[in-house]
Write a protein that holds these residues in place. Structure first.
Motif, PDB file in Angstrom:
ATOM      1  N   UNK A 128       0.849  -1.198   0.000  1.00  0.00           N
ATOM      2  CA  UNK A 128       0.000   0.000   0.000  1.00  0.00           C
ATOM      3  C   UNK A 128       0.883   1.245   0.000  1.00  0.00           C
ATOM      4  N   UNK A 129       0.683   2.142  -0.951  1.00  0.00           N
ATOM      5  CA  UNK A 129       1.498   3.368  -0.969  1.00  0.00           C
ATOM      6  C   UNK A 129       1.346   4.157   0.327  1.00  0.00           C
ATOM      7  N   UNK A 130       2.466   4.612   0.852  1.00  0.00           N
ATOM      8  CA  UNK A 130       2.457   5.420   2.067  1.00  0.00           C
ATOM      9  C   UNK A 130       2.358   6.887   1.654  1.00  0.00           C
ATOM     10  N   UNK A 131       1.176   7.474   1.800  1.00  0.00           N
ATOM     11  CA  UNK A 131       0.963   8.850   1.359  1.00  0.00           C
ATOM     12  C   UNK A 131       1.695   9.852   2.236  1.00  0.00           C
ATOM     13  N   UNK A 132       2.125   9.411   3.430  1.00  0.00           N
ATOM     14  CA  UNK A 132       2.905  10.288   4.297  1.00  0.00           C
ATOM     15  C   UNK A 132       4.378  10.279   3.923  1.00  0.00           C
ATOM     16  N   UNK A 147       6.175   2.225   0.825  1.00  0.00           N
ATOM     17  CA  UNK A 147       4.962   1.462   1.120  1.00  0.00           C
ATOM     18  C   UNK A 147       4.816   1.307   2.631  1.00  0.00           C
ATOM     19  N   UNK A 148       3.594   1.165   3.084  1.00  0.00           N
ATOM     20  CA  UNK A 148       3.366   1.014   4.522  1.00  0.00           C
ATOM     21  C   UNK A 148       3.964  -0.311   4.996  1.00  0.00           C
ATOM     22  N   UNK A 149       4.526  -0.348   6.195  1.00  0.00           N
ATOM     23  CA  UNK A 149       5.128  -1.592   6.699  1.00  0.00           C
ATOM     24  C   UNK A 149       4.076  -2.639   7.046  1.00  0.00           C
ATOM     25  N   UNK A 200      -2.576  -3.083   9.182  1.00  0.00           N
ATOM     26  CA  UNK A 200      -3.553  -4.049   8.696  1.00  0.00           C
ATOM     27  C   UNK A 200      -4.947  -3.741   9.233  1.00  0.00           C
ATOM     28  N   UNK A 201      -5.036  -3.416  10.519  1.00  0.00           N
ATOM     29  CA  UNK A 201      -6.323  -3.118  11.143  1.00  0.00           C
ATOM     30  C   UNK A 201      -6.976  -1.900  10.483  1.00  0.00           C
ATOM     31  N   UNK A 202      -6.203  -0.863  10.254  1.00  0.00           N
ATOM     32  CA  UNK A 202      -6.759   0.354   9.651  1.00  0.00           C
ATOM     33  C   UNK A 202      -7.065   0.160   8.176  1.00  0.00           C
ATOM     34  N   UNK A 203      -6.200  -0.567   7.477  1.00  0.00           N
ATOM     35  CA  UNK A 203      -6.456  -0.824   6.063  1.00  0.00           C
ATOM     36  C   UNK A 203      -7.702  -1.678   5.874  1.00  0.00           C
ATOM     37  N   UNK A 204      -7.956  -2.599   6.802  1.00  0.00           N
ATOM     38  CA  UNK A 204      -9.157  -3.416   6.706  1.00  0.00           C
ATOM     39  C   UNK A 204     -10.419  -2.575   6.729  1.00  0.00           C
ATOM     40  N   UNK A 205     -10.414  -1.557   7.560  1.00  0.00           N
ATOM     41  CA  UNK A 205     -11.584  -0.683   7.607  1.00  0.00           C
ATOM     42  C   UNK A 205     -11.761   0.066   6.290  1.00  0.00           C
ATOM     43  N   UNK A 208     -22.347   0.910  -4.101  1.00  0.00           N
ATOM     44  CA  UNK A 208     -23.373   1.910  -3.844  1.00  0.00           C
ATOM     45  C   UNK A 208     -24.064   1.718  -2.515  1.00  0.00           C
ATOM     46  N   UNK A 209     -23.373   1.089  -1.548  1.00  0.00           N
ATOM     47  CA  UNK A 209     -23.994   0.762  -0.272  1.00  0.00           C
ATOM     48  C   UNK A 209     -23.352   1.473   0.909  1.00  0.00           C
ATOM     49  N   UNK A 210     -22.421   2.357   0.656  1.00  0.00           N
ATOM     50  CA  UNK A 210     -21.755   3.021   1.765  1.00  0.00           C
ATOM     51  C   UNK A 210     -21.344   4.424   1.403  1.00  0.00           C
ATOM     52  N   UNK A 211     -20.474   4.967   2.214  1.00  0.00           N
ATOM     53  CA  UNK A 211     -19.986   6.323   1.993  1.00  0.00           C
ATOM     54  C   UNK A 211     -19.027   6.368   0.821  1.00  0.00           C
ATOM     55  N   UNK A 212     -18.626   7.582   0.455  1.00  0.00           N
ATOM     56  CA  UNK A 212     -17.700   7.751  -0.667  1.00  0.00           C
ATOM     57  C   UNK A 212     -16.355   7.117  -0.336  1.00  0.00           C
ATOM     58  N   UNK A 213     -15.745   6.510  -1.337  1.00  0.00           N
ATOM     59  CA  UNK A 213     -14.481   5.825  -1.086  1.00  0.00           C
ATOM     60  C   UNK A 213     -13.393   6.829  -0.708  1.00  0.00           C
ATOM     61  N   UNK A 214     -12.377   6.334   0.002  1.00  0.00           N
ATOM     62  CA  UNK A 214     -11.299   7.213   0.437  1.00  0.00           C
ATOM     63  C   UNK A 214      -9.960   6.496   0.354  1.00  0.00           C
ATOM     64  N   UNK A 215      -8.904   7.277   0.255  1.00  0.00           N
ATOM     65  CA  UNK A 215      -7.550   6.736   0.206  1.00  0.00           C
ATOM     66  C   UNK A 215      -7.094   6.386   1.616  1.00  0.00           C
ATOM     67  N   UNK A 216      -6.135   5.480   1.694  1.00  0.00           N
ATOM     68  CA  UNK A 216      -5.628   5.086   3.000  1.00  0.00           C
ATOM     69  C   UNK A 216      -4.521   6.034   3.443  1.00  0.00           C
ATOM     70  N   UNK A 217      -4.757   6.668   4.573  1.00  0.00           N
ATOM     71  CA  UNK A 217      -3.751   7.504   5.234  1.00  0.00           C
ATOM     72  C   UNK A 217      -3.667   7.082   6.690  1.00  0.00           C
ATOM     73  N   UNK A 218      -2.523   7.274   7.281  1.00  0.00           N
ATOM     74  CA  UNK A 218      -2.369   6.843   8.655  1.00  0.00           C
ATOM     75  C   UNK A 218      -1.593   7.881   9.454  1.00  0.00           C
ATOM     76  N   UNK A 219      -1.789   7.820  10.744  1.00  0.00           N
ATOM     77  CA  UNK A 219      -1.014   8.648  11.668  1.00  0.00           C
ATOM     78  C   UNK A 219      -0.625   7.762  12.849  1.00  0.00           C
ATOM     79  N   UNK A 220       0.692   7.657  13.075  1.00  0.00           N
ATOM     80  CA  UNK A 220       1.160   6.796  14.149  1.00  0.00           C
ATOM     81  C   UNK A 220       0.679   7.298  15.501  1.00  0.00           C
ATOM     82  N   UNK A 221       0.077   6.392  16.272  1.00  0.00           N
ATOM     83  CA  UNK A 221      -0.396   6.725  17.614  1.00  0.00           C
ATOM     84  C   UNK A 221       0.579   6.273  18.690  1.00  0.00           C
ATOM     85  N   UNK A 222       1.659   5.621  18.251  1.00  0.00           N
ATOM     86  CA  UNK A 222       2.633   5.120  19.206  1.00  0.00           C
ATOM     87  C   UNK A 222       2.702   3.604  19.173  1.00  0.00           C
TER      88      UNK A 222
END
Length: 501
Positions: free
Chosen positions: A305-309, A314-316, A322-327, A338-352
């Protein structure tokens, strides 16, 4: 009108989160099928506590049918994926063949033990990726200390009480720190007055936890050394034998235990998909879609997965990603129908990060604040309770009981050495008698009498028959459970009625 079909392959962190998200967003308007070899989601970060006897195995195994509403769980291992015909072929636990058709496919097959071309490792080492391996390790170290208590030969006794862990990342560090505490308790019970069991932690990196902040690394290193773990950085295994391990610095360590925690590699199934790869991972765009295959998404350890940050990277391969990408994969799959919200790109912020070192010790940096000692231990266990999708009260109860009662130190003998080979595409499954990839009928029945990894017969080598093999291992050479060939298709399981879960 038939409902669109979504098939999710794999129920690790990414697959489980994708299934839960899809079930919540579609609300029965799509037929969601989750294909997985087991009926549970394994919470891997707590697996070292299973090996150390702190938690019972079912505490870290969260039921899929019990926690995923609106999702149909199919037990089986994917053997072939036909992207043109939009079908997934699989084998069920009784080796029956099956086929699943899909309109959307989410690949989240995860990873397996990373292998290196080190002589003897595939035959004599064991990984740490699934419950069978954790249960085997707990029985194995218990058995070694108990056998050492009745051993007359000082050399053999010392070898039984020597444990070598290769890889000082998350897993190796936690295994060495926590299982060390278990063997110390066993030694106080069975070997009073003798030397403490010897634990050696190896890594080619210059420090433990090389992927984390240096402050966390120093904390973990300090705790390990205070417990008597022999931490050797810049060192690894050159060769593994029946009698021990030869290290890259020329030292030979007599041991009966070699735990392989050098990292992971993507599941071999990904290579068979036939799409562009990045170091074995399926290349996807920031929306987790496979280029040229908009109906196919991939996430977790299976996807690059491309790391946009960090453009160009790529993301490690971590549980957090994995947990965030699954969502995101679940949201984007629902959006495409057509059953949910608009699609979005995967971005992350390290919480520690948090590393549980056993007892009240841990190393953590929540939101960038470095912690150690009891404070880090409290934060780490609080994080795990919050992240667990089930069994929270049972886990907390086990922690409380471990704090106030003596730990139960018995070996159950349920998992044999040959049941958990290092070179396997299915670490979540223990090899069973007569199952696929099982050694021949002449293979041993178990580990009784002290047969374990890195075992040699009690008679001197010169007196052994030339064809003799240690009874804890089948024929020489790596033993693996290969991905099944394309099976003959059978009818897909019937679609449940509207409203069924």
């Amino acid at each position: 009108m038939s409902r669109p079909r979504v098939v999710i392959v794999g129920a690790g962190f990414a697959g489980y989160r994708a299934a839960r998200t899809l079930g919540r967003l579609t609300r029965g308007r799509a037929l969601i099928t989750l294909l997985n070899p087991t009926d549970y989601f394994l919470y891997l970060p707590l697996l070292p506590q299973v090996a150390a006897g702190v938690l019972e195995a079912r505490r870290v195994a969260v039921s899929l049918p019990g926690t995923l509403r609106g999702v149909r769980v199919v037990l089986g291992e994917a053997g072939r994926i036909d992207l043109d015909r939009r079908t997934v072929h699989y084998r069920d636990p009784e080796d029956g063949a099956g086929t699943l058709r899909y309109d959307r496919l989410v690949l989240a097959v995860g990873s397996v033990n990373k292998l290196l071309p080190v002589p003897g490792v595939a035959e004599h080492a064991h990984g740490f990726r699934g419950l069978p391996e954790a249960l085997y390790l707990r029985d194995h170290v218990t058995r070694q200390v108990e056998l050492a208590a009745t051993e007359q030969d000082p050399g053999v006794r010392a070898a039984r009480c020597t444990f070598v862990v290769v890889g000082a990342g998350y897993t190796g560090t936690e295994v060495a720190a926590q299982t060390r505490m278990l063997t110390d308790r066993l030694a106080r019970r069975d070997l009073p007055g003798a030397d403490r069991p010897r634990w050696i932690l190896l890594d080619t990196a210059p420090r433990v936890l090389p992927e984390l902040d240096e402050r966390l690394s120093r904390t973990a290193d300090r705790v390990l050394r205070a417990r008597g773990v022999d931490v050797r950085t810049g060192t690894s295994v050159k060769e593994a034998t029946h009698d021990g391990v030869l290290l890259t610095d020329g030292t030979f360590v007599a041991a009966r235990t070699l735990v392989w925690c050098v990292g992971v590699r993507p599941d071999p199934l990904i290579e068979a998909v036939g799409q562009p790869l990045e170091r074995g991972r399926l290349i996807v765009d920031p929306y987790l879609q496979v280029p040229g295959r908009p109906e196919v998404l991939a996430c977790g350890d299976a996807a690059a997965v491309p790391d946009l940050e960090r453009p160009g990277e790529f993301t490690p391969m971590t549980a957090q990603h994995a947990w965030r990408q699954g969502r995101v994969a679940g949201e984007n799959a629902a959006s495409s129908l057509g059953l949910g919200r608009r699609r979005r790109a995967y971005r992350h912020r390290d919480l520690g990060f948090a590393v549980d070192l056993g007892g009240v010790r841990a190393a953590a940096n929540p939101f960038g604040v470095p912690l150690s000692g009891p404070a880090a231990g409290a934060v780490t266990r609080g994080y795990h309770l919050a992240a667990l999708p089930g069994n929270r009260l049972r886990v907390a109860a086990d922690w409380l009981l471990d704090a106030v009662l003596p730990r139960q130190t018995v070996q159950l003998g349920l998992v044999r050495s040959w049941s958990v080979p290092l070179d396997t595409a299915s670490p979540e499954l223990a090899r069973v008698p007569g199952g696929p990839g099982r050694p021949g009928d002449g293979a041993p029945d178990g580990d009784g009498g002290g047969t374990d990894a890195l075992r040699t017969a009690e008679t001197p080598a010169a007196e052994r028959p030339a064809t003799a093999q240690p009874t804890d291992h089948p024929a020489p050479g790596p033993v693996r459970r290969a991905r099944p060939a394309a099976p003959a298709a059978r009818p897909e399981p019937p679609e449940p009625a509207e409203g069924d879960s």
